[in-house]
Write an enzyme that holds these catalytic residues in place. Structure first.
Site, short mmCIF file in Angstrom:
data_model
loop_
_atom_site.label_atom_id
_atom_site.label_comp_id
_atom_site.label_asym_id
_atom_site.label_seq_id
_atom_site.Cartn_x
_atom_site.Cartn_y
_atom_site.Cartn_z
N ASN A 1 26.25 35.54 27.55
CA ASN A 1 24.95 35.01 27.91
C ASN A 1 24.70 35.20 29.41
O ASN A 1 25.59 35.61 30.16
CB ASN A 1 24.86 33.53 27.50
CG ASN A 1 23.47 33.13 27.07
OD1 ASN A 1 22.49 33.56 27.66
ND2 ASN A 1 23.39 32.31 26.04
N HIS B 1 43.53 36.15 46.98
CA HIS B 1 43.88 36.53 48.34
C HIS B 1 45.30 36.05 48.66
O HIS B 1 45.68 34.96 48.26
CB HIS B 1 42.91 35.90 49.35
CG HIS B 1 41.51 36.37 49.21
ND1 HIS B 1 40.96 37.29 50.06
CD2 HIS B 1 40.55 36.06 48.31
CE1 HIS B 1 39.71 37.51 49.70
NE2 HIS B 1 39.44 36.79 48.63
N THR C 1 43.25 27.42 34.21
CA THR C 1 44.27 27.92 35.12
C THR C 1 45.52 28.41 34.40
O THR C 1 46.38 29.03 35.01
CB THR C 1 44.68 26.84 36.13
OG1 THR C 1 45.20 25.72 35.42
CG2 THR C 1 43.48 26.41 36.98
N LYS C 2 45.64 28.09 33.10
CA LYS C 2 46.81 28.47 32.30
C LYS C 2 46.34 29.02 30.96
O LYS C 2 45.24 28.71 30.51
CB LYS C 2 47.71 27.26 32.05
CG LYS C 2 48.31 26.68 33.30
CD LYS C 2 49.16 25.47 32.96
CE LYS C 2 49.70 24.86 34.24
NZ LYS C 2 50.39 23.61 34.00
#
Length: 194
Positions: free
Chosen positions: A90, A120, A167-168
């Site tokens: 979407n 980074h 994050t996992k």
């Protein structure tokens, strides 16, 4: 030093690091400009004019007759994104794709998806990058304003709740939500239809 064409992508596939000061990074910079230009052209086309798709097809180097992407849409590395069949993304998605993104068959995303595949270096943050491919498995569903971090795999038939920051890895059939996303419960695989 002379680097062979494609070397920067080999480094990305390995997770990096890459250094923007090295001559091999020029190839990545050129792809970023190409991708941003094609996205700008697609986004400048009225949404009811299906010709915007030709810019996205050029971006990804493939026909999109089995994939639906709504504008506005931003992707910085079209050559690092792969789509299965029946994928739907979407509007207002941002794909930071240098580390690679794969959307498997039937996966779908609500408005505002954010996918990051680059990070980074903590000390050399202006010049050195690392990468992690993101995979969205078959029939996964990503809710509104979901953010997926580098290196994450979203499992088959998984559901990621609106606003989650993933994050996992998300297991198959899991429903996850929150910041950071955690498993809320599991779907019954027997109830899923192809």
């Amino acid at each position: 030093m002379n680097y062979k064409r494609g070397y920067v992508y080999e480094l990305m596939e390995q997770g990096g690091p890459t250094d923007v000061r090295e001559s091999y990074f020029k190839e990545a910079s050129e792809e970023m400009i190409r991708a941003r230009t094609l996205c700008a052209k697609a986004n400048a086309t009225m949404p009811d004019d299906p010709s915007y798709i030709k810019y996205l097809e050029e971006l990804f180097g493939r026909k999109l007759d089995d994939v639906r992407i709504l504008t506005p849409f931003i992707c910085d590395f079209g050559n690092r994104v792969k789509f299965g069949k029946g994928v739907f993304i979407n509007h207002s998605a941002i794909l930071s794709a240098s580390g690679g993104i794969e959307f498997e068959d039937g996966s779908m995303a609500a408005p505002g998806l954010r996918v990051a595949t680059i990070n980074h270096d903590m000390n050399e943050r202006h010049t050195t990058y690392t990468y992690g491919k993101v995979t969205v498995k078959k029939n996964a569903w990503l809710g509104m304003n979901v953010t997926i971090c580098p290196g994450v795999t979203i499992g088959e038939y998984a559901v990621v709740a609106a606003g989650a920051v993933v994050t996992k890895d998300v297991p198959n059939y899991a429903i996850v939500g929150g910041v950071p996303a955690k498993v809320i419960r599991y779907l019954d695989p027997k109830e899923q239809k192809e």
